[in-house]
Design a protein around this motif. Structure first.
Motif, PDB file in Angstrom:
ATOM      1  N   HIS A 130       0.841  -1.202   0.000  1.00  0.00           N
ATOM      2  CA  HIS A 130       0.000   0.000   0.000  1.00  0.00           C
ATOM      3  C   HIS A 130       0.878   1.255   0.000  1.00  0.00           C
ATOM      4  CE1 HIS A 130      -3.774   2.066   1.898  1.00  0.00           C
ATOM      5  NE2 HIS A 130      -3.531   2.470   0.683  1.00  0.00           N
ATOM      6  N   HIS A 149      -3.886   2.269  -7.972  1.00  0.00           N
ATOM      7  CA  HIS A 149      -4.528   2.473  -6.664  1.00  0.00           C
ATOM      8  C   HIS A 149      -5.356   3.757  -6.607  1.00  0.00           C
ATOM      9  CE1 HIS A 149      -5.086   1.940  -2.408  1.00  0.00           C
ATOM     10  NE2 HIS A 149      -4.486   3.083  -2.108  1.00  0.00           N
ATOM     11  N   HIS A 185       1.288   4.251  -3.128  1.00  0.00           N
ATOM     12  CA  HIS A 185       1.232   5.720  -3.048  1.00  0.00           C
ATOM     13  C   HIS A 185       2.541   6.374  -3.459  1.00  0.00           C
ATOM     14  CE1 HIS A 185      -2.662   6.600  -0.984  1.00  0.00           C
ATOM     15  NE2 HIS A 185      -2.622   5.283  -0.880  1.00  0.00           N
ATOM     16  N   HIS A 212      -6.222   8.576   5.928  1.00  0.00           N
ATOM     17  CA  HIS A 212      -5.580   8.027   4.730  1.00  0.00           C
ATOM     18  C   HIS A 212      -6.234   8.533   3.440  1.00  0.00           C
ATOM     19  CE1 HIS A 212      -3.339   5.452   2.136  1.00  0.00           C
ATOM     20  NE2 HIS A 212      -4.454   4.939   1.630  1.00  0.00           N
ATOM     21  N   HIS A 272      -9.012   5.980  -4.372  1.00  0.00           N
ATOM     22  CA  HIS A 272      -8.995   7.290  -3.700  1.00  0.00           C
ATOM     23  C   HIS A 272      -9.761   8.361  -4.468  1.00  0.00           C
ATOM     24  CE1 HIS A 272      -6.160   6.607  -0.349  1.00  0.00           C
ATOM     25  NE2 HIS A 272      -5.778   5.601  -1.108  1.00  0.00           N
TER      26      HIS A 272
HETATM   27 ZN   LIG Z   1      -4.349   4.185  -0.362  1.00  0.00          ZN
END
Ligand SMILES: [Zn+2]
Ligand SMILES: [Zn+2]
Length: 401
Positions: free
Chosen positions: A94, A107, A98, A186, A111
């Motif tokens: 993870h 990913h 990012h 997050h 978001h």
């Molecule tokens: Zn994330």
């Protein structure tokens, strides 16, 4: 896959409860267009997993067969070890999701919502190509593919409930586990919150490796991504950042930057490209959520068709092995097309009515090929869909194109 399938009714029930509470508290945590986009991204990612799971798990299984050091038995202690170790690997996966453009491109889908509610949990990426690499140490240690798949499913299911604004901080539990509060951080793009709290189940990894941030009362979370998606299309949601990277790699004159861009962090762009094609910068005080005005009927139409699509995907997940490859691909393509087309309805596109009518007729044709459906049922269902479509597109007072 079974665990996730079994969890789907509970997911839907919790979403329903959260939406009802949100309605009565007038919290404004839900927008139907955003929620339908998240849910459609969720079902598209499931179709994708059905077709794609063979490859990553084959890699894991191959590594386990060829390189496993120990033969780990499925004792209770080893199940706990697998669960904890998986989350440790997940933390690093993870974090790189990012920190490396090529992984963020996948990913970013998760978001991309500017809301934060239980539907956001289901806004999953369909292009997670590199994720399996982070779990290979477990194969080498000797955790067999069944153990990996089980703890993967449990980890994913755990992460569902933390996507809510309705649950406050939870005392001592905050110190050890990922909670709604520390996962809200997050998903926030405020300076102080960005790139923090990567754990899936345990927050301890973030505390130990310097990426922990507590949610602060004086700094309300602003959700979303700094290069906003501005779309209700679940396909674009999955591919928009890849397109951005390809464009930047194409435009830069530096061959070094054409290669480096893929492994640089998302905030980095080649100097010449940033100068020639500047992107809007995030300013907390000027931030406005993406919105397109369409009639409420169009939004409810999209929700109803999301549920019809969910039924198709659940059916596909259960029967995928019994269908011939050609039919698997056709149904897979139909689900992707449906996600795109529903996105057009939510965007008030002038093509939406034609896309939707062809999609409804296509469904009738595909369904008559499945022997366990009755033609009169399919016919009535198609008529209902077409009438609903006609009502949707004649009762739209303020649709923008
Ligand atoms: Zn994330
Ligand atoms: Zn999340």
């Amino acid at each position: 896959m079974e665990y996730i399938l079994l969890a789907i009714p509970f997911f839907l029930l919790l979403i329903f409860i959260e939406a009802v509470v949100n309605h009565f508290k007038k919290s404004n945590y839900y927008r139907l267009n955003d929620a339908v986009t998240s849910l459609n991204a969720g079902i598209i990612s499931r179709v994708d997993v059905v077709f794609r799971q063979i490859i990553p798990f084959a890699i894991y299984a191959f590594m386990y067969k060829s390189l496993a050091i120990f033969q780990i038995d499925k004792t209770p202690a080893m199940w706990v070890a697998a669960f904890v170790l998986f989350d440790f690997c997940y933390y690093w996966k993870h974090r790189y999701n990012h920190e490396l453009n090529i992984m963020w491109a996948s990913h970013v889908a998760h978001h991309s919502s500017e809301e934060y509610n239980l539907t956001t949990a289901l806004r999953q990426s369909s292009t997670d190509i590199f994720g399996v690499l982070f779990y290979l140490p477990m194969a080498i240690l000797g955790f067999d593919p069944v153990m990996l798949f089980t703890v993967f499913s449990l980890n994913l299911i755990y992460q569902f409930w933390v996507h809510t604004r309705l649950v406050p901080k939870l005392g001592w539990y905050e110190k050890i586990f990922i909670t709604p509060s520390n996962h809200r951080v997050h998903h926030a793009m405020n300076d102080i919150y960005i790139d923090k709290n990567y754990g899936g189940v345990f927050i301890l990894w973030d505390k130990w490796f310097g990426t922990y941030q507590e949610e602060l009362d004086e700094e309300p979370c602003i959700y979303g991504i700094r290069k906003p998606l501005k779309s209700w299309d679940p396909l674009w949601l999955n591919f928009h950042y890849y397109v951005q990277l390809f464009k930047d790699a194409w435009h830069t004159k530096s061959w070094r930057d054409k290669l480096l861009i893929w492994i640089k962090p998302p905030k980095w762009r080649p100097d010449d490209v940033a100068e020639k094609f500047p992107l809007a910068t995030f300013e907390k005080d000027k931030f406005e959520k993406f919105e397109i005005a369409v009639s409420p009927v169009a939004k409810w139409y999209s929700l109803v068709h999301h549920f019809i699509l969910s039924g198709i995907v659940i059916y596909l997940m259960k029967t995928i092995d019994t269908l011939p490859t050609a039919q698997q691909l056709i149904w897979g393509g139909y689900v992707l097309f449906s996600g795109f087309s529903i996105g057009r309805v939510l965007s008030g596109s002038c093509y939406a009515a034609s896309l939707e009518s062809s999609r409804i007729i296509l469904l009738a044709i595909l369904a008559t090929n499945l022997t366990d459906y009755y033609v009169p049922v399919i016919f009535s269902f198609t008529v209902f869909n077409l009438v609903f479509l006609a009502i949707t597109f004649t009762a739209r007072p303020k649709v923008q194109s």
